[in-house]
Scaffold this active site. Structure first.
Site, PDB file in Angstrom:
ATOM      1  N   LEU A  89      -2.397  -6.924  -2.785  1.00 12.70           N
ATOM      2  CA  LEU A  89      -2.683  -5.811  -2.867  1.00 12.70           C
ATOM      3  C   LEU A  89      -3.199  -5.183  -1.629  1.00 12.70           C
ATOM      4  O   LEU A  89      -2.998  -3.848  -1.460  1.00 12.70           O
ATOM      5  CB  LEU A  89      -4.209  -5.725  -4.073  1.00 12.70           C
ATOM      6  CG  LEU A  89      -3.918  -6.051  -5.369  1.00 12.70           C
ATOM      7  CD1 LEU A  89      -5.330  -6.270  -6.040  1.00 12.70           C
ATOM      8  CD2 LEU A  89      -3.200  -5.061  -6.216  1.00 12.70           C
ATOM      9  N   GLY A  90      -3.735  -5.937  -0.715  1.00  5.88           N
ATOM     10  CA  GLY A  90      -4.128  -5.350   0.502  1.00  5.88           C
ATOM     11  C   GLY A  90      -4.437  -6.524   1.295  1.00  5.88           C
ATOM     12  O   GLY A  90      -4.699  -7.485   1.110  1.00  5.88           O
ATOM     13  N   GLU A  91      -5.084  -6.074   2.758  1.00  8.44           N
ATOM     14  CA  GLU A  91      -5.393  -6.785   3.608  1.00  8.44           C
ATOM     15  C   GLU A  91      -6.813  -6.376   4.372  1.00  8.44           C
ATOM     16  O   GLU A  91      -6.459  -5.021   4.706  1.00  8.44           O
ATOM     17  CB  GLU A  91      -4.340  -7.408   4.672  1.00  8.44           C
ATOM     18  CG  GLU A  91      -4.724  -8.334   5.673  1.00  8.44           C
ATOM     19  CD  GLU A  91      -3.487  -8.758   6.685  1.00  8.44           C
ATOM     20  OE1 GLU A  91      -3.923  -9.281   7.815  1.00  8.44           O
ATOM     21  OE2 GLU A  91      -2.369  -7.997   6.341  1.00  8.44           O
ATOM     22  N   GLY A  92      -7.632  -7.072   4.768  1.00  8.32           N
ATOM     23  CA  GLY A  92      -8.863  -6.541   5.580  1.00  8.32           C
ATOM     24  C   GLY A  92      -9.246  -7.544   6.501  1.00  8.32           C
ATOM     25  O   GLY A  92      -8.648  -8.586   6.733  1.00  8.32           O
ATOM     26  N   PHE A  94     -11.798  -9.593   6.189  1.00  7.66           N
ATOM     27  CA  PHE A  94     -11.970 -10.869   5.443  1.00  7.66           C
ATOM     28  C   PHE A  94     -10.806 -11.482   5.050  1.00  7.66           C
ATOM     29  O   PHE A  94     -10.731 -12.904   5.519  1.00  7.66           O
ATOM     30  CB  PHE A  94     -12.890 -10.558   4.119  1.00  7.66           C
ATOM     31  CG  PHE A  94     -13.204 -11.775   3.472  1.00  7.66           C
ATOM     32  CD1 PHE A  94     -14.484 -12.120   3.705  1.00  7.66           C
ATOM     33  CD2 PHE A  94     -12.357 -12.337   2.513  1.00  7.66           C
ATOM     34  CE1 PHE A  94     -15.084 -13.153   2.731  1.00  7.66           C
ATOM     35  CE2 PHE A  94     -12.823 -13.423   1.805  1.00  7.66           C
ATOM     36  CZ  PHE A  94     -14.259 -13.879   1.945  1.00  7.66           C
ATOM     37  N   TYR A  96      -6.784 -11.511   2.801  1.00  3.55           N
ATOM     38  CA  TYR A  96      -6.049 -10.999   1.765  1.00  3.55           C
ATOM     39  C   TYR A  96      -6.361 -10.703   0.382  1.00  3.55           C
ATOM     40  O   TYR A  96      -7.395 -11.559  -0.060  1.00  3.55           O
ATOM     41  CB  TYR A  96      -4.742 -11.649   1.776  1.00  3.55           C
ATOM     42  CG  TYR A  96      -3.871 -12.015   2.921  1.00  3.55           C
ATOM     43  CD1 TYR A  96      -3.243 -10.855   3.607  1.00  3.55           C
ATOM     44  CD2 TYR A  96      -3.967 -13.271   3.753  1.00  3.55           C
ATOM     45  CE1 TYR A  96      -2.633 -11.256   4.934  1.00  3.55           C
ATOM     46  CE2 TYR A  96      -3.285 -13.444   4.877  1.00  3.55           C
ATOM     47  CZ  TYR A  96      -2.813 -12.328   5.518  1.00  3.55           C
ATOM     48  OH  TYR A  96      -2.329 -12.552   6.552  1.00  3.55           O
ATOM     49  N   VAL A  97      -6.085  -9.571  -0.236  1.00  3.04           N
ATOM     50  CA  VAL A  97      -6.519  -9.515  -1.747  1.00  3.04           C
ATOM     51  C   VAL A  97      -5.234  -9.356  -2.688  1.00  3.04           C
ATOM     52  O   VAL A  97      -4.225  -8.715  -2.445  1.00  3.04           O
ATOM     53  CB  VAL A  97      -7.174  -8.159  -1.837  1.00  3.04           C
ATOM     54  CG1 VAL A  97      -7.653  -7.750  -3.124  1.00  3.04           C
ATOM     55  CG2 VAL A  97      -8.338  -7.934  -0.896  1.00  3.04           C
ATOM     56  N   ASP A 216     -21.530  -0.616   6.357  1.00  5.73           N
ATOM     57  CA  ASP A 216     -20.101  -0.522   6.713  1.00  5.73           C
ATOM     58  C   ASP A 216     -19.325   0.398   6.077  1.00  5.73           C
ATOM     59  O   ASP A 216     -18.365  -0.044   5.163  1.00  5.73           O
ATOM     60  CB  ASP A 216     -19.299  -1.928   6.675  1.00  5.73           C
ATOM     61  CG  ASP A 216     -18.130  -1.864   7.357  1.00  5.73           C
ATOM     62  OD1 ASP A 216     -17.714  -1.202   8.223  1.00  5.73           O
ATOM     63  OD2 ASP A 216     -17.221  -2.822   7.178  1.00  5.73           O
TER      64      ASP A 216
END
Length: 443
Positions: A89-92, A94, A96-97, A216
Site C-alpha cells: 500500500l505504501g512506504e514510510g 517506519f 512498508y505497509v 508529527d
C-alpha cells in the site's frame, strides 16, 4: 514516521534561521490583519466521542493489554500473502505497509476479498526507527480510541520482527490526494471535512486527561476512510504533555522539515502549540494544493509559508495562491476565513495560536454556514415566469411570477429600481467570471 531535525545540514539550517529572523515581520502582518479578529473563539465539546483515556503503563502491561491482539509473524505473513508486492500500500520512515485480510471474529488469516481488510506495517530492518518508536505506537493507539484516530487492531513482536496491524483506510493518505494528481482533485467541501476531522483528532489528544503531543502532524499521516473521514496515524513520535507546573517538554527535535514549529526547532521545547503550528501548515496545503516544502519551485515559492503569508489576509489577492485544481469552485468567504485560521495557527508567538478545540469550532461553523447557504440558494433559484397574454404587450413579472402592476405615478421609480437591480446582477456575474478564470487575468 518523521525525521530527526537535529543537526541539520547547513542548507536546511540557513532556511530555518531565515524563517526565525523574519518572524517579527510575519507577526506584524498577522496582527495588523483586519480579518483576524472576526474569527469567533469558542470551546469545543467533543468529549462524548472519547472511548478511552491514555494512562502510562509498563511495556509488559502494554503488550498484554486486551485492547490489542498479539499476532504471530506467520499469521500476518499469510494474511498479506507473504508480503507480496501487489499487496503493498505504501512506504514510510517506519517501513512498508501491506494490505491483508483476516477473519472478523477469529482474526485468523482469510482469503483475499473475504473477511476484514487490514493494513500491516512492517518495520524495515535498516530503519533508524526501531523498537522504541514501535512501542510508542502501540502505547498510544492501544489505549486511545477516537473516531479521528486510526484504529490499532494488533501487533507482532517476534524475534527481530516488529509489525503493527491497523484498520484499512481505503482512500489512503491526504498527501496522495493533494499532491499526486488524479482525475479529480478534492473539492473544497471535502477539504474542509478533512481539516475538521484532523483538527478533532488533535483536539482529543490535547484535551485528554493525560495530554498527548502528536509531534508529527502532516498530510501523509492523515488517512481517509471511504467517506473521506480523516484519521491520524503514525504515533511513533508522540510525547506525553507537560505535567504539574511545567509549561513544556524538553526533547530531542524530531519531526518533518516544513511542518515543525520554529520555536521547537530552535529550543527543543515542545508544547501542544507546536501541533497547532503544524496544523496551520496542512491547512495551507489544503488551500493551495502545494507541499510545505517544494524544491521544484523557484525562490520564495519553495517555502509554502513564506510564499503565502502576504496573500492570506488579503481578500482581493487570496485567489492567487488557491489551488488551480479547484477551478475557482469554492465559497470565497469560507476560504478567506480558513486562511485567517491558518494565519492564527502559524503565528510566530506560540501563546497567540488558538487551541485546537477552538479551531474545530470555527471550522465547523464554516461547514454549517456553507450548508445553510446551499439551502437558501435552492429556495431562491426557482425560475422567473413571464406572462404574455395574447393581444397584449409583454410585461415584466415580479420574482414570484405574477404580472407587475405599474401605476403611472410609480412607473418611473420601478424602472430606476429595475435598472439598478440589473446592474448589480451584472457586477456579480463579472466577479464570478473573474474568480473562475483568474489564471487568465493579468493584474
Amino acid at each position: 514516521m518523521g525525521n530527526c531535525l537535529k543537526s541539520p545540514s547547513p542548507k536546511v539550517d540557513a532556511t530555518l534561521s531565515s524563517r526565525t529572523s523574519g518572524s517579527s515581520k510575519i507577526n506584524s502582518k498577522i496582527s495588523s490583519s483586519s480579518g483576524l479578529s472576526s474569527i469567533t473563539v469558542s470551546t469545543f465539546s467533543g468529549g462524548s466521542s472519547i472511548d478511552g483515556v491514555y494512562t502510562p503503563k509498563s511495556e509488559g502491561e502494554i503488550l498484554s493489554s486486551p485492547n490489542v491482539k498479539p499476532f504471530s509473524f506467520m499469521e500476518l505473513k499469510n494474511a498479506t500473502r507473504n508480503f507480496k508486492v501487489d499487496s503493498l500500500l505504501g512506504e514510510g520512515g517506519f517501513g512498508y505497509v501491506f494490505k491483508g485480510w483476516i477473519d472478523e471474529f477469529t482474526h485468523i488469516a482469510s482469503k483475499p476479498g473475504s473477511g476484514t481488510v487490514i493494513a500491516v506495517k512492517k518495520l524495515k530492518p535498516e530503519s533508524f526507527q526501531g523498537h522504541k518508536e514501535w512501542l510508542t505506537e502501540v502505547t498510544y493507539l492501544g489505549q486511545l480510541h477516537h473516531p479521528n484516530l486510526v484504529k490499532l487492531i494488533g501487533y507482532c513482536s517476534e524475534g527481530e520482527n516488529r509489525l503493527l496491524v491497523y484498520e484499512y483506510m481505503p482512500k489512503g493518505s491526504l498527501e496522495n490526494h493533494l499532491f499526486r494528481r488524479g482525475p479529480q482533485p478534492l473539492p473544497w467541501a471535502t477539504r474542509l471535512k478533512v481539516a475538521i476531522g484532523a483538527a478533532k483528532g488533535l483536539a482529543f489528544l490535547h484535551d485528554a486527561k493525560d495530554q498527548v503531543i502528536y509531534r508529527d502532524f502532516k498530510a501523509s499521516n492523515i488517512l481517509l476512510d471511504a467517506e473521506f473521514n480523516a484519521k491520524l496515524s503514525d504515533f511513533g513520535l508522540a510525547k506525553a504533555g507537560p505535567t504539574g507546573d511545567r509549561t513544556h517538554v524538553s526533547t530531542q527535535v524530531m519531526g518533518t522539515h516544513g511542518y515543525a514549529a520554529p520555536e521547537y526547532i530552535a529550543t527543543g521545547r515542545l508544547t501542544t502549540k507546536s501541533d497547532v503550528y503544524s496544523f496551520g501548515v496542512v491547512l495551507l496545503e489544503l488551500l493551495t494544493g502545494r507541499r510545505a516544502v517544494d524544491k521544484s519551485k523557484i525562490g520564495v515559492e519553495q517555502d509554502l509559508i513564506e510564499w503565502t503569508k502576504p496573500y492570506l489576509g488579503d481578500k482581493r489577492r487570496l485567489f492567487r495562491i488557491m489551488d488551480t485544481g479547484l477551478e475557482g469552485q469554492y465559497p470565497q468567504k469560507s476560504v478567506y476565513t480558513a486562511a485567517m485560521i491558518a494565519l492564527q495557527c502559524l503565528s510566530i508567538e506560540p501563546k497567540t495560536r488558538p487551541r485546537m478545540s477552538e479551531v474545530v469550532v470555527n471550522l465547523e461553523e464554516l461547514q454549517s454556514a456553507k450548508n445553510v447557504s446551499k439551502d437558501n440558494h435552492r429556495k431562491s433559484s426557482s425560475p422567473v415566469a413571464l406572462k404574455s397574454p395574447a393581444g397584449h404587450r409583454k410585461r415584466r413579472s415580479t420574482p414570484s411570477g405574477s404580472p407587475l402592476p405599474t401605476p403611472r405615478g410609480k412607473k418611473l421609480t420601478f424602472l430606476i429600481d429595475l435598472e439598478c437591480h440589473m446592474k448589480r446582477r451584472e457586477v456579480i456575474r463579472t466577479q464570478q467570471f473573474f474568480v473562475v478564470h483568474n489564471n487568465l487575468c493579468i493584474i
